[in-house]
Design a protein around this motif. Structure first.
Motif, PDB file in Angstrom:
ATOM      1  N   MET A 230     -20.502  29.674 -29.226  1.00  0.00           N
ATOM      2  CA  MET A 230     -21.924  29.902 -29.446  1.00  0.00           C
ATOM      3  C   MET A 230     -22.141  31.417 -29.522  1.00  0.00           C
ATOM      4  O   MET A 230     -21.703  32.154 -28.649  1.00  0.00           O
ATOM      5  CB  MET A 230     -22.722  29.283 -28.295  1.00  0.00           C
ATOM      6  CG  MET A 230     -24.189  29.518 -28.402  1.00  0.00           C
ATOM      7  SD  MET A 230     -25.274  28.824 -27.104  1.00  0.00           S
ATOM      8  CE  MET A 230     -24.435  27.449 -26.433  1.00  0.00           C
TER       9      MET A 230
ATOM     10  N   LEU B 195     -27.963  32.786 -30.622  1.00  0.00           N
ATOM     11  CA  LEU B 195     -28.323  31.401 -30.303  1.00  0.00           C
ATOM     12  C   LEU B 195     -28.441  31.203 -28.792  1.00  0.00           C
ATOM     13  O   LEU B 195     -29.373  30.559 -28.314  1.00  0.00           O
ATOM     14  CB  LEU B 195     -27.293  30.439 -30.887  1.00  0.00           C
ATOM     15  CG  LEU B 195     -27.527  28.954 -30.629  1.00  0.00           C
ATOM     16  CD1 LEU B 195     -28.861  28.516 -31.239  1.00  0.00           C
ATOM     17  CD2 LEU B 195     -26.391  28.133 -31.188  1.00  0.00           C
ATOM     18  N   LYS B 196     -27.501  31.797 -28.051  1.00  0.00           N
ATOM     19  CA  LYS B 196     -27.553  31.685 -26.595  1.00  0.00           C
ATOM     20  C   LYS B 196     -28.827  32.329 -26.050  1.00  0.00           C
ATOM     21  O   LYS B 196     -29.493  31.764 -25.179  1.00  0.00           O
ATOM     22  CB  LYS B 196     -26.330  32.356 -25.980  1.00  0.00           C
ATOM     23  CG  LYS B 196     -26.234  32.203 -24.485  1.00  0.00           C
ATOM     24  CD  LYS B 196     -24.961  32.833 -23.958  1.00  0.00           C
ATOM     25  CE  LYS B 196     -24.889  32.711 -22.453  1.00  0.00           C
ATOM     26  NZ  LYS B 196     -23.674  33.341 -21.920  1.00  0.00           N
TER      27      LYS B 196
ATOM     28  N   SER C 147     -31.656  32.730 -27.659  1.00  0.00           N
ATOM     29  CA  SER C 147     -32.793  31.890 -28.057  1.00  0.00           C
ATOM     30  C   SER C 147     -32.927  30.678 -27.148  1.00  0.00           C
ATOM     31  O   SER C 147     -34.037  30.303 -26.753  1.00  0.00           O
ATOM     32  CB  SER C 147     -32.632  31.439 -29.509  1.00  0.00           C
ATOM     33  OG  SER C 147     -32.632  32.544 -30.372  1.00  0.00           O
ATOM     34  N   LEU C 148     -31.812  30.068 -26.806  1.00  0.00           N
ATOM     35  CA  LEU C 148     -31.849  28.904 -25.910  1.00  0.00           C
ATOM     36  C   LEU C 148     -32.319  29.298 -24.509  1.00  0.00           C
ATOM     37  O   LEU C 148     -33.057  28.549 -23.862  1.00  0.00           O
ATOM     38  CB  LEU C 148     -30.482  28.239 -25.840  1.00  0.00           C
ATOM     39  CG  LEU C 148     -30.038  27.504 -27.104  1.00  0.00           C
ATOM     40  CD1 LEU C 148     -28.610  27.003 -26.957  1.00  0.00           C
ATOM     41  CD2 LEU C 148     -30.983  26.354 -27.426  1.00  0.00           C
ATOM     42  N   LEU C 149     -31.912  30.461 -24.047  1.00  0.00           N
ATOM     43  CA  LEU C 149     -32.366  30.923 -22.735  1.00  0.00           C
ATOM     44  C   LEU C 149     -33.863  31.210 -22.734  1.00  0.00           C
ATOM     45  O   LEU C 149     -34.555  30.932 -21.745  1.00  0.00           O
ATOM     46  CB  LEU C 149     -31.586  32.168 -22.311  1.00  0.00           C
ATOM     47  CG  LEU C 149     -30.147  31.926 -21.884  1.00  0.00           C
ATOM     48  CD1 LEU C 149     -29.418  33.243 -21.670  1.00  0.00           C
ATOM     49  CD2 LEU C 149     -30.098  31.063 -20.639  1.00  0.00           C
TER      50      LEU C 149
ATOM     51  N   VAL D 170     -36.105  29.659 -24.632  1.00  0.00           N
ATOM     52  CA  VAL D 170     -36.767  28.346 -24.636  1.00  0.00           C
ATOM     53  C   VAL D 170     -36.702  27.721 -23.242  1.00  0.00           C
ATOM     54  O   VAL D 170     -37.692  27.154 -22.761  1.00  0.00           O
ATOM     55  CB  VAL D 170     -36.128  27.423 -25.694  1.00  0.00           C
ATOM     56  CG1 VAL D 170     -36.615  25.994 -25.552  1.00  0.00           C
ATOM     57  CG2 VAL D 170     -36.422  27.943 -27.095  1.00  0.00           C
ATOM     58  N   ALA D 171     -35.561  27.842 -22.569  1.00  0.00           N
ATOM     59  CA  ALA D 171     -35.438  27.304 -21.207  1.00  0.00           C
ATOM     60  C   ALA D 171     -36.394  28.015 -20.254  1.00  0.00           C
ATOM     61  O   ALA D 171     -37.038  27.371 -19.420  1.00  0.00           O
ATOM     62  CB  ALA D 171     -33.995  27.443 -20.718  1.00  0.00           C
TER      63      ALA D 171
END
Length: 111
Positions: free
Chosen positions: A1, A5-6, A8-10, A12-13
């Motif tokens: 990953m 992307l990582k 962006s995911l963090l 969102v979390a």
């Protein structure tokens, strides 16, 4: 990953967990002082686990800015207190609106 992307995911979390604060503040039937104490204790435990598991103690050394760091901690404590108390006393819409427009007020004060 990849790192984008990582990241962006963090984000969102973090947004999801941040949104849960208000819901838990309303659902959990505790006096505000008790709720806030558990909230901060949980945060402290998670932070300690992260610091210990990453073994990056040198990043957490306090340098010459102790008064500024202490003042910043007091401001974060006051912000969190008023934010969680506002969830208990008013609607989610009012809290979200004022919370997300606060950068505008900070910009005006900084000018």
């Amino acid at each position: 990953m990849n790192s984008h992307l990582k990241g962006s995911l963090l984000i969102v979390a973090a947004m999801f967990l941040f949104a849960l604060q208000g819901i838990f503040s309303r659902i959990i039937d505790l006096e505000f002082k008790s709720f806030f104490a558990y909230y901060e204790l949980f945060f402290l435990i998670i932070l300690a686990i992260i610091i210990i598991s990453t073994k990056r103690y040198d990043q957490f050394k306090i340098n010459h800015s102790k008064p500024l760091l202490f003042s910043s901690g007091i401001l974060v404590l006051l912000t969190t207190t008023t934010y969680l108390l506002a969830y208990r006393l008013t609607t989610f819409a009012n809290v979200a609106l004022t919370h997300y427009t606060s950068p505008i007020f900070a910009f005006v004060v900084a000018i």
